[in-house]
Design a protein around this motif. Sequence first.
Motif, mmCIF file in Angstrom:
data_model
loop_
_atom_site.group_PDB
_atom_site.id
_atom_site.type_symbol
_atom_site.label_atom_id
_atom_site.label_comp_id
_atom_site.label_asym_id
_atom_site.label_seq_id
_atom_site.Cartn_x
_atom_site.Cartn_y
_atom_site.Cartn_z
ATOM 1 N N LEU A 229 -3.042 13.010 -1.883
ATOM 2 C CA LEU A 229 -2.862 11.646 -1.408
ATOM 3 C C LEU A 229 -2.483 11.654 0.061
ATOM 4 N N THR A 230 -3.019 10.701 0.799
ATOM 5 C CA THR A 230 -2.539 10.414 2.135
ATOM 6 C C THR A 230 -1.494 9.323 1.945
ATOM 7 N N VAL A 231 -0.250 9.692 2.155
ATOM 8 C CA VAL A 231 0.866 8.802 1.864
ATOM 9 C C VAL A 231 0.950 7.702 2.913
ATOM 10 N N ARG A 232 1.135 6.460 2.458
ATOM 11 C CA ARG A 232 1.248 5.290 3.338
ATOM 12 C C ARG A 232 2.574 4.559 3.129
ATOM 13 N N VAL B 163 0.872 -1.179 0.000
ATOM 14 C CA VAL B 163 0.000 0.000 0.000
ATOM 15 C C VAL B 163 0.903 1.220 0.000
ATOM 16 N N VAL B 164 0.645 2.159 -0.912
ATOM 17 C CA VAL B 164 1.481 3.351 -0.983
ATOM 18 C C VAL B 164 0.730 4.635 -0.655
ATOM 19 N N ALA B 165 -0.598 4.651 -0.855
ATOM 20 C CA ALA B 165 -1.349 5.881 -0.592
ATOM 21 C C ALA B 165 -2.846 5.606 -0.595
ATOM 22 N N VAL B 166 -3.575 6.598 -0.075
ATOM 23 C CA VAL B 166 -5.035 6.607 -0.159
ATOM 24 C C VAL B 166 -5.404 7.946 -0.792
ATOM 25 N N THR C 263 -9.980 5.736 -2.356
ATOM 26 C CA THR C 263 -9.401 4.585 -3.054
ATOM 27 C C THR C 263 -7.988 4.322 -2.537
ATOM 28 N N VAL C 264 -7.705 3.081 -2.215
ATOM 29 C CA VAL C 264 -6.376 2.676 -1.769
ATOM 30 C C VAL C 264 -5.544 2.369 -3.007
ATOM 31 N N LEU C 265 -4.306 2.875 -3.019
ATOM 32 C CA LEU C 265 -3.403 2.651 -4.150
ATOM 33 C C LEU C 265 -2.280 1.705 -3.744
#
Length: 183
Positions: free
Chosen positions: A23-26, A7-10, A80-82
Amino acid sequence: MDTVEVVVAVIGRAHGVRGELTLTVRTDEPDRRLRKGVRLRASDPDRSFVVESARWVSGRLVVTLGGVADRNAAEALRGTVLFADVPRDERPEDSEEFYDRQLIGMAVELADQRRVGVVSDVLHLPAQDVLSVRTDAGERLVPFVRELVPHVDAEAGVVRLADVPGRVDDRAIDDGSNTGSKQ
């Protein structure tokens, strides 16, 4: 090539009217995972995007994704989760850092090299990262700081803990104050 999904971002709110997204960075490596030209997959497996541009605005990452042409399309993707597929054997740029997938499953040893468990999870808490260690006595949490985890050998698959009685086993701390008698 053997890969692993991370998972890299939402996707957050739309930014402007031209389809840019916040983006919310993950990921700890946003400049590596979310740069121009990188292909990302959505939580809906039939959707994927190529990052066309990425820039930081007031501490938030703003991106343009291929196929997202306007504000309405951007808003429809909110939440959406990326994901990115990365090579399984890829390592962080800093040799003192580790990906969660590297740590999970590693043997956990005490300073005397006695095996006491296995890393079952890595928890990312506000104060610090914490290793969840599965032992015979149950799950134990160990703050992932150099003072408590002075040695990680990724090649050997071993995490060695500092000699702190009771951290992952049930050894009692005996500082001489417990004489066993009541006064």
